[in-house]
Design an enzyme around this catalytic site. Structure first.
Site, PDB file in Angstrom:
ATOM      1  CG  ASP A 383      -0.072  -0.025   2.558  1.00 15.79           C
ATOM      2  OD1 ASP A 383       0.966  -0.816   2.487  1.00 15.79           O
ATOM      3  OD2 ASP A 383      -0.501   0.547   3.493  1.00 15.79           O
ATOM      4  CD  GLU A 384      -1.258   4.540   2.868  1.00 18.67           C
ATOM      5  OE1 GLU A 384      -2.449   5.402   2.929  1.00 18.67           O
ATOM      6  OE2 GLU A 384      -0.749   4.024   3.647  1.00 18.67           O
TER       7      GLU A 384
END
Ligand code: TNX
Length: 599
Positions: A383-384
């Protein structure tokens, strides 16, 4: 008590737009614990009023004492309805003529299989403290209740990998299952059908009545989980074990541990020791951090396994890696150690995807974590990672996915992994807030399965209401109804129910620093998510759930568990539990009594 202040504003350090971050500006201060107005009062049973002293009690006190004592002696036991269980069972057939009271001399008899005997012993351990009964456990080739409780492991019972049948009749109780996991879920149901006083850690006088009838039960989804972020704030092993207990009550079967992030590295890796000796010493807000030794982690894994819960370890890659870069600057793209990070921004750090040493690091770390983890899953985050874009990101993920497969594990990752090539069995954990997600749908078409964790329904770090003392609100406020009113089977448009492995409730801990904080955010929403994972969709009914959930409150209170007294739930009064003078000689006359002690 520490008071920490931090910003929950979500922005990369270089100003990545908020739209990419799914996080809204929100600055606040809190003092955990102190502000937790909704937590329960002190644990344990409440005794009847003390005997009148030689002083001069007034008439009202005398009258009220007399009334309470008489009530405790005379009020009939009110057995629960057979359907008063969370998560709602698949099938309930009450038989009001078949209520059964646990006698002091009851025996728990179990199939001789060691795993079944272990569940029988767990049941005895659940029931002994409050009842004060000895409840010996014995084995038998064909267990019969004989006035007690029988746990029957029957491979031909056709109850599935986790299902069970619970028969409560006038001559005793049978729990039947094809597996020990099924028996374990069955005893959680049995526990909830006893009076709330069963949660007392000391003997209480009570009629331990179970409502008669039969429950036949099995889960809707095979994966039902919760995530604890031990990286933003570190939590002691004991705290994690207590979270495992909460999962077990509600028939969840996976504990996802988010073990690494910018603010701290929490799992010992022998081949890269500075990950913990340097990377483990920080956390959000500047606290001391900490890490799990391999023995600590093994303890969590085996405690969970004994409760039929599989640990899913997450090593978040390639982003969320500042703590690793502090320890090993050669992994950083510029080969310079960044300063330790104790804030709450995201998306700024990443391991260098262009350096072969990064893949050695990944293989070593995942290899050691896999060796410690009996379960099939390895969660690789994903993620991210805002600074690793396009083909560089998918190329990195594809290499890491192969490392996981070569270790004999199944890849799990946040849904940002979707564009990377499919690999057999891989699972995406979807945390979006809008059910339209063509990239994820495409990955599912290519074979991916989904764990569904919608940020605006299942993220337990979201506040319940604007005045919740801790938590975020970037995905909105999540009251109990919001946590309950959605369907994991159809939530992501275009993803068929068959592709949904299950549901998970993540608890991120930027603002969570104590066990009480964890419990405040977990309860009562965790049971809502658990019900979505376990119960048949046809049983979904907010009003009914709300009433069944209300019955959990006195249990948590009696067990000393903190929870949010959500105003939309009509929490019942907590029974006054008379203390039992001699646990060995229980009285059948004394009963609990409701009325005085509000949660
Ligand atoms: C998003 S959801 C994150 C976490 C944060 C969380 C806070 C996801 C995969 N990443 O890094 O802790 O929001 O709610």
């Amino acid at each position: 008590m520490r008071t920490i202040t931090h910003t929950a504003e979500r922005r990369t350090l270089d100003g990545t737009p908020a739209s990419e971050l799914h996080f809204c500006h929100n600055r606040r201060e809190y003092t955990p614990g102190v502000a937790a107005v909704s937590t329960t009062p002190s644990p344990g049973p409440t005794a009847l009023p003390a005997p009148l002293s030689a002083g001069e009690p007034d008439a009202a006190t005398l009258a009220s004492t007399a009334e309470q004592t008489a009530g405790a002696l005379l009020a009939p036991a009110a057995p629960h309805r057979l359907a008063d269980v969370v998560p709602a069972p698949q099938q309930v057939q009450p038989d009001p003529t078949a209520d059964w009271t646990l006698p002091a001399e009851a025996v728990i008899v179990s199939s001789a299989d060691p795993a079944a005997l272990a569940v029988a012993e767990q049941l005895a351990q659940l029931l002994r403290p409050a009842t004060g009964y000895p409840l010996p456990v014995t084995d038998a080739t064909t267990p019969e209740p004989a006035g007690g409780i029988a746990l029957v492991l029957d491979g031909s019972a056709d109850l599935g990998a986790e299902g069970y049948r619970l028969d409560i009749a006038t001559d005793g109780v049978n729990v039947t299952a094809s597996t020990a996991a099924g028996l374990f879920h069955g005893i959680q149901t049995l526990r909830q059908l006893l009076p709330a006083a069963i949660e007392s850690s000391t003997p209480v006088t009570e009629r331990w009545v179970l409502p008669g009838g039969t429950i036949t039960d099995a889960p809707r989804f095979p994966y039902r989980g919760a995530m604890l972020d031990v990286a933003r704030h570190f939590f002691a092993v004991e705290d994690v074990l207590r979270v495992v207990d909460h999962l077990a009550r509600y028939k969840l079967n996976h504990l996802h541990l988010h073990l690494t992030d910018d603010q701290g590295w929490r799992i010992a890796v022998d081949s890269w020791p500075k990950l913990t000796s340097i990377g483990g010493t920080t956390e959000v807000g500047g606290g001391p951090g900490g890490h799990y030794t391999k023995a600590d982690y093994a303890r969590i894994v085996s405690y969970a396994a004994a409760r039929h819960i599989t640990v899913v370890p997450e090593i978040d890659l390639p982003g969320h890696t500042n703590s690793a870069l502090v320890a090993y600057p050669e992994l950083a793209p510029d080969k310079i150690a960044p300063p330790p990070y104790t804030g709450t921004e995201v998306g700024f750090s990443y391991v260098d995807p262009a350096d072969e040493r990064t893949y050695d690091f990944v293989a070593d770390v995942l290899g050691e974590v896999a060796a410690l983890t009996p379960g099939p899953w390895l969660h690789i985050g994903g993620d991210e990672a805002f600074k690793v874009k396009g083909e560089v990101y998918t190329g990195f993920v594809e290499r890491v996915q192969r490392i996981v497969a070569d270790l004999g594990k199944t890849v799990v990752g946040w849904h940002q992994l979707a564009p990377a090539a499919h690999l057999d069995g891989r699972v995406l954990q979807w945390w979006g807030t809008n059910g339209e997600d063509p990239t994820t749908v495409d990955a599912v078409r290519r074979g991916a399965r989904l764990i569904v964790s919608p940020g605006n329904h299942a993220y337990l770090d979201m506040k319940y209401a604007p005045d919740t003392p801790i938590g975020h609100d970037w995905a909105g406020l999540i009251d109990v109804r919001k946590a309950y009113d959605w369907d994991p089977g159809t939530h992501v448009a275009g993803v068929p129910t068959e592709a949904v492995l299950g549901v998970e409730a993540p608890l991120w801990t930027e603002s969570v620093i104590s066990l009480a904080d964890i419990e405040l955010l977990l309860l009562p929403r965790l049971p809502a998510i658990a019900e979505l994972g376990w119960s048949p969709r046809a049983s979904h009914d907010w009003a009914d759930f709300r009433d069944r959930l209300a019955g959990q409150g006195p249990r948590w209170t009696t067990a000393g568990i903190t929870f949010h007294r959500a105003p939309e739930i009509h929490w019942p009064t907590t029974p006054i539990i008379p203390t039992q003078p001699n646990p060995a000689v229980p009285s059948q006359d004394n009963t609990t009594r409701e009325g005085a002690n509000r949660i």
